[in-house]
Design an enzyme around this catalytic site. Structure first.
Site, short mmCIF file in Angstrom:
data_model
loop_
_atom_site.label_atom_id
_atom_site.label_comp_id
_atom_site.label_asym_id
_atom_site.label_seq_id
_atom_site.Cartn_x
_atom_site.Cartn_y
_atom_site.Cartn_z
N GLU A 6 7.54 -5.80 -12.06
CA GLU A 6 7.27 -4.69 -12.96
C GLU A 6 6.63 -3.58 -12.16
O GLU A 6 5.67 -3.80 -11.42
CB GLU A 6 6.34 -5.11 -14.10
CG GLU A 6 6.16 -4.03 -15.15
CD GLU A 6 4.78 -3.40 -15.15
OE1 GLU A 6 4.69 -2.22 -15.53
OE2 GLU A 6 3.82 -4.05 -14.75
N SER B 262 0.81 -1.22 0.00
CA SER B 262 0.00 0.00 0.00
C SER B 262 0.85 1.27 0.00
O SER B 262 0.43 2.30 -0.53
CB SER B 262 -0.97 0.00 1.19
OG SER B 262 -0.27 0.01 2.40
N ARG C 18 -0.26 3.91 -2.81
CA ARG C 18 -0.76 5.24 -2.45
C ARG C 18 0.02 6.36 -3.14
O ARG C 18 -0.36 7.52 -3.07
CB ARG C 18 -0.71 5.42 -0.93
CG ARG C 18 -1.70 4.53 -0.23
CD ARG C 18 -1.44 4.42 1.24
NE ARG C 18 -2.16 3.29 1.79
CZ ARG C 18 -2.97 3.35 2.82
NH1 ARG C 18 -3.16 4.49 3.44
NH2 ARG C 18 -3.58 2.28 3.24
N TYR D 62 5.14 -26.30 -13.01
CA TYR D 62 5.93 -25.43 -13.89
C TYR D 62 7.21 -26.15 -14.33
O TYR D 62 7.60 -26.10 -15.48
CB TYR D 62 6.25 -24.12 -13.17
CG TYR D 62 6.76 -23.04 -14.09
CD1 TYR D 62 5.87 -22.26 -14.83
CD2 TYR D 62 8.12 -22.79 -14.22
CE1 TYR D 62 6.33 -21.27 -15.67
CE2 TYR D 62 8.58 -21.80 -15.06
CZ TYR D 62 7.68 -21.04 -15.79
OH TYR D 62 8.14 -20.06 -16.63
#
Length: 179
Positions: free
Chosen positions: A126, A101, A105, A161
């Site tokens: 990213e 956060s 923000r 995977y």
């Protein structure tokens, strides 16, 4: 589980909020997950060469390599980085990643695809700067939280995977797209 199975290295068993007496964006074990850190290796996207960002034919000239304690992302642009932590995901676990956060923000979005069962490596992160202002990312501090979803003992995935020979298996640096 994370410590016993070496799922995360280095592993921080507590929540770190200060380093050398200075406040940092927290990292380490949290209530139901783990707050990962960004390393000091970045690939900052640039339009100097006016190339098209194409996942099927990625032009390495689309970014500039940067090794620094901070990365300034230009307005409405993005950068790639990697985690400090190396992950080894067990066959019975799926890992989801959400941005912290503190960065959200500030208009900075962290995007990471799920870490699939039996994937391992450093996670490529990213960072999208959605603001009209430059944005700063701090290396070696918390940037996102990973949440672990464990399957029931009789519901372990049929194909992991690793079984599929995933193209990002064992990645060690900031890894651009591959097809």
């Amino acid at each position: 589980m994370a410590l016993e199975q070496r799922m995360i290295e280095p592993f921080e068993p507590g929540q770190v909020k200060t380093l050398s007496g200075s406040r940092v964006v927290s990292f380490g074990t949290s209530s139901y997950g783990y707050d990962i850190r960004c390393s000091d290796e970045f690939k900052l996207f640039t339009n100097i060469n006016t190339t098209i960002v194409d996942p099927k034919s990625f032009d390495p000239n689309s970014f500039v390599d940067l090794k620094s304690d901070v990365c300034i992302i230009p307005p409405n642009s993005f950068a790639l980085a990697r985690t400090v932590e190396y992950f080894r995901v067990p066959r019975n676990v799926l890992v989801l990643c959400l941005g912290k956060s503190t960065y959200a923000r500030c208009g900075i979005i962290v995007n990471v695809t799920p870490l699939e069962p039996e994937w391992e490596g450093y996670v490529t992160l990213e960072f999208s700067n959605t603001t009209p202002l430059p944005a700063k990312i701090y290396a070696n501090e918390g940037v996102a939280q990973v949440i672990f979803l464990e399957s029931a003992p009789d519901d372990i995935c049929e194909t992991s995977y690793k079984d599929r020979g995933g193209k990002y298996q064992g990645q060690v640096g900031v890894t651009p797209p591959k097809v």
